[in-house]
Write an enzyme that holds these catalytic residues in place. Structure first.
Site, PDB file in Angstrom:
ATOM      1  N   TYR A 190       0.831  -1.194   0.000  1.00  0.00           N
ATOM      2  CA  TYR A 190       0.000   0.000   0.000  1.00  0.00           C
ATOM      3  C   TYR A 190       0.866   1.243   0.000  1.00  0.00           C
ATOM      4  O   TYR A 190       2.072   1.199   0.245  1.00  0.00           O
ATOM      5  CB  TYR A 190      -0.951   0.000   1.199  1.00  0.00           C
ATOM      6  N   ARG A 231       8.605   4.013  -4.460  1.00  0.00           N
ATOM      7  CA  ARG A 231       8.555   3.008  -3.387  1.00  0.00           C
ATOM      8  C   ARG A 231       7.533   1.923  -3.704  1.00  0.00           C
ATOM      9  O   ARG A 231       7.747   0.744  -3.408  1.00  0.00           O
ATOM     10  CB  ARG A 231       8.235   3.675  -2.051  1.00  0.00           C
ATOM     11  N   LYS A 239       6.685  -1.559   1.701  1.00  0.00           N
ATOM     12  CA  LYS A 239       5.509  -1.068   2.425  1.00  0.00           C
ATOM     13  C   LYS A 239       4.368  -2.058   2.220  1.00  0.00           C
ATOM     14  O   LYS A 239       3.490  -1.873   1.371  1.00  0.00           O
ATOM     15  CB  LYS A 239       5.129   0.329   1.954  1.00  0.00           C
ATOM     16  N   GLU A 297      12.491   2.312  14.522  1.00  0.00           N
ATOM     17  CA  GLU A 297      11.555   3.363  14.131  1.00  0.00           C
ATOM     18  C   GLU A 297      10.325   3.298  15.020  1.00  0.00           C
ATOM     19  O   GLU A 297      10.215   2.424  15.890  1.00  0.00           O
ATOM     20  CB  GLU A 297      11.151   3.238  12.654  1.00  0.00           C
TER      21      GLU A 297
END
Length: 280
Positions: A32, A51, A145, A177
């Site tokens: 996504y 990406r 992702k 992160e």
């Protein structure tokens, strides 16, 4: 009622359906992207597209959808001025469930939707995030992702139960992160430190812009892992993500970061980033 786009059609959200055999549902074979929407337009598409192409290749999905025209139309149909627009692509719905992808591949399932949100005047930008440290437990291919988000969901739920806003992951003594954002500190020297983009973290689009802005401000940027001790000793800490832009972190595990309030450099980076998005 909100309009969504699914497999070539704009339909009311209540009419959008996905097969129970969809590979995104059964195996998490799905990717996504999410882009901020400001003043009625979505931002940073070249970075998101790059990406997306990498993520699709990683999980073995082919897609040639012309997303920009779809997203523009979707935003217009929903009269969205400020918020986010999401797109998702799965491995499709073959005739039956099987770990192996069908040959030839099933057509991918594709959908997109908008979400209104207060992006520019977010209360969190003024208050700052209170976070906790949490053991890293996600799968190792974090640079794509994908929708492998269960551990992030679990960590966010743990943070909420602890009375804080979110969690920063720690792996082998190093910060990776936040659950759904890149993490950064401005250390005692005034240097911006950010985990390098590799399999261990998502290569955030907002991160790209954030580091560029920091360099334009004259800050030294070090792309390297940092420790919890460095975090606690930092002048400022902040996170960056398409869904929240740039937000200050003011407390970690009950300990204040810097003076315990949003940092001035973080505020300037956020303001410059919003101006950059509005100028697109």
């Amino acid at each position: 009622m909100r309009t969504v786009w699914i497999n070539g059609e704009f339909v009311p959200e209540t009419e959008a359906k996905v097969s129970i055999f969809d590979r995104g549902l059964n195996f998490g074979q799905a990717v996504y992207e999410v882009s901020p929407v400001l003043d009625g337009h979505f931002c940073n598409w070249p970075h998101h597209q790059a990406r997306l192409v990498r993520s699709l290749a990683t999980v073995g999905i082919s897609d040639d959808t012309q997303w920009p025209e779809i997203l523009r139309e979707l935003i217009a149909r929903n009269n969205l001025v400020e918020g986010r627009v999401y797109l998702q692509i799965t491995g499709g719905a073959p005739a039956d469930r099987d770990f192996l992808s069908p040959s030839p591949p099933a057509p991918p399932t594709r959908f997109a939707f908008t979400q209104a949100a207060q992006m520019v005047d977010s209360p969190l930008a003024t208050r700052g995030l209170r976070v906790m440290l949490h053991p890293e437990g996600r799968w190792t291919v974090r640079s794509a992702k994908t929708t492998q988000l269960l551990y992030a969901v679990m960590a966010k739920e743990t943070a909420r139960a602890a009375g804080v806003d979110d969690a920063w992951f720690v792996e082998d003594g190093l910060i990776t992160e936040q659950t759904s954002a890149n993490a950064h500190i401005i250390d005692a020297r005034g240097v911006l430190v950010s985990h390098p983009v590799d399999y261990g973290v998502l290569p955030g689009v907002t991160r790209i812009c954030t580091l560029q802005i920091a360099r334009e401000m004259g800050l030294t940027v070090e792309e390297r892992p940092f420790t919890p001790d460095e975090l606690f000793a930092a002048r400022e800490a902040f996170v960056s993500a398409a869904g929240s832009l740039v937000l200050p972190v003011v407390e970690v595990d009950g300990k204040p970061i810097g003076n315990g309030g949003p940092g001035t450099l973080t505020a300037e980076i956020r303001a410059r980033y919003i101006a950059l998005l509005k100028a697109q």
